[in-house]
Scaffold this motif. Structure first.
Motif, PDB file in Angstrom:
ATOM      1  N   SER A  26      -7.579 -10.217   7.333  1.00 27.32           N
ATOM      2  CA  SER A  26      -7.873  -9.586   6.035  1.00 27.32           C
ATOM      3  C   SER A  26      -7.030 -10.164   4.913  1.00 27.32           C
ATOM      4  O   SER A  26      -7.219  -9.826   3.758  1.00 27.32           O
ATOM      5  CB  SER A  26      -7.602  -8.082   6.147  1.00 27.32           C
ATOM      6  N   ASN A  27      -6.093 -11.062   5.268  1.00 27.70           N
ATOM      7  CA  ASN A  27      -5.189 -11.547   4.228  1.00 27.70           C
ATOM      8  C   ASN A  27      -4.874 -13.021   4.470  1.00 27.70           C
ATOM      9  O   ASN A  27      -4.403 -13.380   5.557  1.00 27.70           O
ATOM     10  CB  ASN A  27      -3.884 -10.724   4.273  1.00 27.70           C
ATOM     11  N   GLN A  56       0.895 -10.636  13.276  1.00 28.03           N
ATOM     12  CA  GLN A  56       1.165  -9.229  13.522  1.00 28.03           C
ATOM     13  C   GLN A  56       1.942  -9.107  14.826  1.00 28.03           C
ATOM     14  O   GLN A  56       1.894  -9.987  15.687  1.00 28.03           O
ATOM     15  CB  GLN A  56      -0.139  -8.442  13.615  1.00 28.03           C
ATOM     16  N   ALA A 102       0.824  -1.223   0.000  1.00 28.48           N
ATOM     17  CA  ALA A 102       0.000   0.000   0.000  1.00 28.48           C
ATOM     18  C   ALA A 102       0.851   1.264   0.000  1.00 28.48           C
ATOM     19  O   ALA A 102       0.486   2.291  -0.545  1.00 28.48           O
ATOM     20  CB  ALA A 102      -0.913  -0.004   1.226  1.00 28.48           C
ATOM     21  N   ASN A 124       3.792  -2.130   9.543  1.00 28.26           N
ATOM     22  CA  ASN A 124       2.428  -2.084   9.026  1.00 28.26           C
ATOM     23  C   ASN A 124       2.153  -0.713   8.397  1.00 28.26           C
ATOM     24  O   ASN A 124       2.467   0.330   8.979  1.00 28.26           O
ATOM     25  CB  ASN A 124       1.458  -2.339  10.181  1.00 28.26           C
ATOM     26  N   ASP A 125       1.572  -0.744   7.197  1.00 26.46           N
ATOM     27  CA  ASP A 125       1.240   0.537   6.530  1.00 26.46           C
ATOM     28  C   ASP A 125       0.048   1.209   7.177  1.00 26.46           C
ATOM     29  O   ASP A 125      -0.219   2.382   6.934  1.00 26.46           O
ATOM     30  CB  ASP A 125       0.929   0.280   5.046  1.00 26.46           C
ATOM     31  N   PHE A 126      -0.720   0.431   7.944  1.00 26.33           N
ATOM     32  CA  PHE A 126      -1.903   1.012   8.607  1.00 26.33           C
ATOM     33  C   PHE A 126      -1.813   0.686  10.099  1.00 26.33           C
ATOM     34  O   PHE A 126      -2.632  -0.066  10.626  1.00 26.33           O
ATOM     35  CB  PHE A 126      -3.187   0.431   8.009  1.00 26.33           C
ATOM     36  N   HIS A 140       0.759 -15.347   8.060  1.00 23.88           N
ATOM     37  CA  HIS A 140       1.470 -14.221   8.675  1.00 23.88           C
ATOM     38  C   HIS A 140       0.955 -14.014  10.084  1.00 23.88           C
ATOM     39  O   HIS A 140      -0.052 -14.595  10.485  1.00 23.88           O
ATOM     40  CB  HIS A 140       1.224 -12.941   7.879  1.00 23.88           C
TER      41      HIS A 140
HETATM   42  O1  LIG Z   1       0.070  -3.291   1.647  1.00 25.59           O
HETATM   43  C1  LIG Z   1      -0.272  -3.693   2.764  1.00 25.59           C
HETATM   44  C2  LIG Z   1      -1.314  -4.722   2.923  1.00 25.59           C
HETATM   45  C3  LIG Z   1      -1.672  -5.136   4.300  1.00 25.59           C
HETATM   46  N1  LIG Z   1      -0.939  -4.543   5.346  1.00 25.59           N
HETATM   47  C4  LIG Z   1      -1.238  -4.957   6.715  1.00 25.59           C
HETATM   48  O2  LIG Z   1      -1.208  -6.356   6.806  1.00 25.59           O
HETATM   49  C5  LIG Z   1      -2.008  -6.730   7.903  1.00 25.59           C
HETATM   50  C6  LIG Z   1      -2.717  -8.018   7.538  1.00 25.59           C
HETATM   51  O3  LIG Z   1      -3.038  -8.603   8.752  1.00 25.59           O
HETATM   52  P1  LIG Z   1      -4.515  -9.142   9.096  1.00 25.59           P
HETATM   53  O4  LIG Z   1      -4.962  -9.964   7.903  1.00 25.59           O
HETATM   54  O5  LIG Z   1      -4.297  -9.949  10.342  1.00 25.59           O
HETATM   55  O6  LIG Z   1      -5.400  -7.943   9.300  1.00 25.59           O
HETATM   56  C7  LIG Z   1      -3.009  -5.618   8.183  1.00 25.59           C
HETATM   57  O7  LIG Z   1      -2.850  -5.141   9.502  1.00 25.59           O
HETATM   58  C8  LIG Z   1      -2.652  -4.561   7.138  1.00 25.59           C
HETATM   59  O8  LIG Z   1      -2.678  -3.257   7.671  1.00 25.59           O
HETATM   60  C9  LIG Z   1       0.051  -3.596   5.139  1.00 25.59           C
HETATM   61  O9  LIG Z   1       0.666  -3.106   6.074  1.00 25.59           O
HETATM   62  N2  LIG Z   1       0.359  -3.212   3.858  1.00 25.59           N
END
Ligand SMILES: O=C1CCN([C@@H]2O[C@H](COP(=O)(O)O)[C@@H](O)[C@H]2O)C(=O)N1
Length: 375
Positions: free
Chosen positions: A178-179, A185, A78, A94-96, A183
């Motif tokens: 979400s993915n 966190q 992202a 994490n980007d978010f 993986h």
């Molecule tokens: O480009 C991306 C895709 C997902 N992510 C991060 O990956 C994490 C996926 O973890 P979850 O599926 O447990 O939510 C999620 O917190 C999301 O913010 C990124 O940091 N960058």
């Protein structure tokens, strides 16, 4: 002996007739010494007809590579960065993130009803494997060992600065993951979160009373009692805790005292990888599905407070919270009485452990999956 509070004395004042009590038939409450809370156990309810919600288990086959998945090697994330062509594990910020390293602190309030405090930290994502269609249950022991080594590197690095480093894996869409790429966190914070803060106080108080770490005492007693044991090898045990809230909740405990993940020996790391693979294989074999769960690790706090005293009352351990109850699509919800009063379960921890123990240790999807020889 701990003073039981009023909640545990019989209401009508009659002396409880323990001779007629059967934990597989009669309701009772159980105390969790790690949280100071009770759980209601109602085994007699296991006979009630099930007419509840059935969710469609729409877990379709996942490809080993998805060109649009940012967690896959070589793809764009992202923030525009390219995920490298990693061959083992890969972690990134994490980007978010839910926690940022530098933010202004909130004002202090004189009113105890409106208290705020500062919260700083960092959030990372750790990919377990370059392929999207593997899980811990399906990975080789050597590959799981690589994950454990990376977890330790992250604990050492983030633990230099942050008070609490929470590694957690939300596995499966049912857990809001979400993915689908394998993986976890890692959220590192400047404060000690609620659960470890409660646990730290109760572990310390137990040690003051008994001069022994609570979880070492508990591990030794569970090995003797056997009824909640699920798996064992030379360095670890897996139990459904006596006080478990979730139907198939389990705990991984070391057979020797170890305070933090970063203190694990090579043998403990190897045998942890083996027992994690075995546990996740049993979980998948329960309902023939890729078993959803939240799991994580608890060890002594880190950062400045981690250096401030001897945390010999802490014992590093793992916890699995799986929501599934009766099938691949029927999960337990913590609602109603459980939100307003206290947690409740029908299936007893002993029955859950017995079911898990009775499952094949070869994965239902790949019967040829061989497990590393047990230590
Ligand atoms: O480009 C991306 C895709 C997902 N992510 C991060 O990956 C994490 C996926 O973890 P979850 O599926 O447990 O939510 C999620 O917190 C999301 O913010 C990124 O940091 N960058």
């Amino acid at each position: 002996m701990m003073e039981l509070d009023t909640a545990s004395q019989s209401e009508n004042g009659d002396s409880d007739d323990a001779t007629n009590f059967d934990a597989t038939e009669h309701q009772h409450i159980r105390y969790n010494p790690l949280s100071g809370e009770w759980v209601l156990v109602s085994p007699h309810r296991m006979k009630r007809p099930w007419a509840g919600q059935i969710e469609v288990n729409d877990e379709n086959e996942i490809p080993d590579y998805d060109p649009h998945n940012p967690l896959c090697p070589g793809n764009v994330r992202a923030n525009g960065e390219i995920t490298p062509n990693y061959s083992k594990t890969y972690s990134f910020v994490n980007d978010f993130p839910a926690l940022l390293d530098t933010v202004p602190s909130p004002p202090k309030s004189e009113d105890e009803l409106f208290q705020m405090d500062h919260a700083r930290g960092t959030c990372k994502v750790l990919c377990f494997h370059p392929k999207s269609n593997v899980t811990i249950a399906l990975m080789q022991v050597e590959e799981i060992k690589e994950v454990i080594k990376q977890w330790i590197r992250e604990m050492l690095e983030l633990g230099k600065k942050w008070t609490w480093v929470q590694i957690f894996e939300n596995r499966g869409a049912l857990m809001g993951c979400s993915n689908p790429h394998p993986h976890c966190q890692i959220w590192a914070s400047s404060y000690l979160p609620n659960e470890p803060r409660k646990k730290d106080k109760l572990l310390s108080e137990f040690y003051s009373r008994h001069n022994k770490p609570l979880l070492i005492d508990y591990m030794e007693k569970e090995i003797t009692k056997k009824e909640r044991l699920v798996l064992e090898n030379s360095d670890w045990i897996v139990v459904v805790p006596f006080w478990a809230l979730w139907p198939y909740e389990t705990m991984i405990l070391p057979k020797k005292q170890v305070i933090r993940m970063q203190d694990l020996t090579a043998s403990q790391q190897e045998n942890l990888a083996i027992i994690m693979k075995r546990l996740c294989t049993l979980y998948d074999n329960l309902f023939h599905c890729s078993f959803p769960y939240t799991m994580g690790w608890h060890g002594a706090p880190t950062g400045e407070i981690g250096l401030s005293k001897d945390y010999n009352y802490w014992t590093f351990h793992g916890i699995y919270f799986p929501p599934l109850l009766r099938s691949a699509s029927v999960k337990k919800h913590m609602v109603g009485y459980e939100l307003l009063a206290q947690a409740q379960r029908d299936l007893t921890p002993e029955q859950a452990a017995e079911r898990l123990r009775g499952l094949p240790n070869v994965h239902y999807k790949f019967p040829e999956t061989s497990l590393a020889p047990e230590k």
